[in-house]
Structures are given as C-alpha cells and as structure tokens.
Design an enzyme around this catalytic site. Structure first.
Site, short mmCIF file in Angstrom:
data_model
loop_
_atom_site.label_atom_id
_atom_site.label_comp_id
_atom_site.label_asym_id
_atom_site.label_seq_id
_atom_site.Cartn_x
_atom_site.Cartn_y
_atom_site.Cartn_z
CB ILE A 60 -0.95 0.01 1.23
CG1 ILE A 60 -2.01 -1.08 1.10
CG2 ILE A 60 -1.68 1.35 1.34
CD1 ILE A 60 -1.63 -2.40 1.59
CG HIS A 117 6.91 6.26 -3.38
ND1 HIS A 117 6.55 6.86 -4.58
CD2 HIS A 117 5.77 6.10 -2.67
CE1 HIS A 117 5.23 7.07 -4.58
NE2 HIS A 117 4.73 6.61 -3.43
CB ILE A 118 6.62 5.44 2.75
CG1 ILE A 118 5.53 6.45 2.40
CG2 ILE A 118 7.76 6.06 3.50
CD1 ILE A 118 4.78 6.91 3.63
CG HIS A 119 6.51 0.35 -0.16
ND1 HIS A 119 7.63 1.14 -0.39
CD2 HIS A 119 6.94 -0.92 -0.05
CE1 HIS A 119 8.70 0.36 -0.43
NE2 HIS A 119 8.32 -0.90 -0.23
CB THR A 120 2.10 -0.44 4.58
OG1 THR A 120 2.25 0.84 5.21
CG2 THR A 120 1.86 -1.49 5.66
#
Ligand SMILES: [Zn+2]
Length: 157
Positions: A60, A117-120
C-alpha cells in the site's frame, strides 16, 4: 520472526532496477491489470508485490513520492491505514491466513527495496509457510501465480 525462504526473490535481486520510481510511474499508466494495481483510493493505492514472500503479498503506497510517514498529510496517513485495514480484511476472506506481517522498511539500512517512496507491506502467513512456499518456488510459476492472485483479489476492496 521466522524468515521466509523465497528463491524467486533472486530474480528481483538480479533484475535491472528501473530508472524512475515504480510507485510513482505505475499508477500514472493506464494499465492496472498488468501492473497488478488492485485498488485505487483517493490518496493511496494497493499493488501486488511482483516478488512476493507469500501469495497475497500486497503493498500500500501513497501516490505522492515521500520517504517517511511524517511527511504525509493527515488525510494521506489516515487513508493509508484505512486501506491497510481493508486489505487485511480482504486477504482474510480470500486466503484465510493464520497471521500477517505488516510493516514499512524505511531506508536501505532497514531493508527497503524502494527506499524513497514509502509503502506498507502486508504478508499473509501460514503455519509452516516456509515449507509451503518451496512447492511453488519455481521462478516460472510466479507470474502465473501473480495473475491468479490478481484475479482473485480484484474488485474485492
Ligand atoms: Zn515515488
């Protein structure tokens, strides 16, 4: 945490990394099926991980290119977690896992593949899934498995 052995991950390690940021580029393309984008929220989207640790391994991410959660707006952050929760719900229904790993890796040192680019990550877990995954460890099986996972989850969010 037990480590999952994923030999197909070598494909990722060896693969040439694209120039741009895939978490920025893929949502701009009008090709969600091929890019394995499952769901588009207002501020965040859900994508299958191309080199999954387990079936149903999701990412996400916000559309905006930021490298740390404190740089998100309150709206982006709250939608992010809403979508994380919804994803867990969808995976529970469709894959019936016994557990999950949820998390963000910030910076290369912490193991981030895409570090700006952050993502979970959401990784469904099963008892003994390390053994289970050796069954589908053939690299050639993975694209097929991804398409199948995509079909299974598309439209469920
Ligand atoms: Zn980006």
């Amino acid at each position: 945490m037990k480590h999952i052995w994923g030999p197909w991950r070598m494909e990722y390690i060896k693969a040439e990394k694209p120039e741009g940021c895939i978490l920025c580029e893929k949502p701009k393309e009008d090709n969600d099926a091929e890019n394995f984008i499952l769901y588009r929220g207002e501020k965040n989207f859900v994508m299958l991980n191309r080199y999954p640790y387990n079936p149903g391994h999701l990412m996400i991410a916000p559309y905006r290119h930021v490298d740390s959660p404190e740089k998100l707006t309150a709206e982006e952050r709250s939608e992010h977690f809403e979508i994380v929760s919804r994803s867990v719900e969808v995976l529970r229904k469709e894959f019936d896992p016994e557990g999950f790993n949820l998390g963000m890796n910030l910076a290369k040192t912490a193991g981030a593949g895409i570090d700006d680019h952050i993502h979970t990550h959401i990784v469904p877990r099963w008892q003994g899934d390390t053994n289970f995954m050796t069954v589908v460890s053939d690299v050639r099986v993975v694209p097929e498995a991804l398409a199948e996972t995509y079909r299974k989850l598309k439209g469920k969010f």
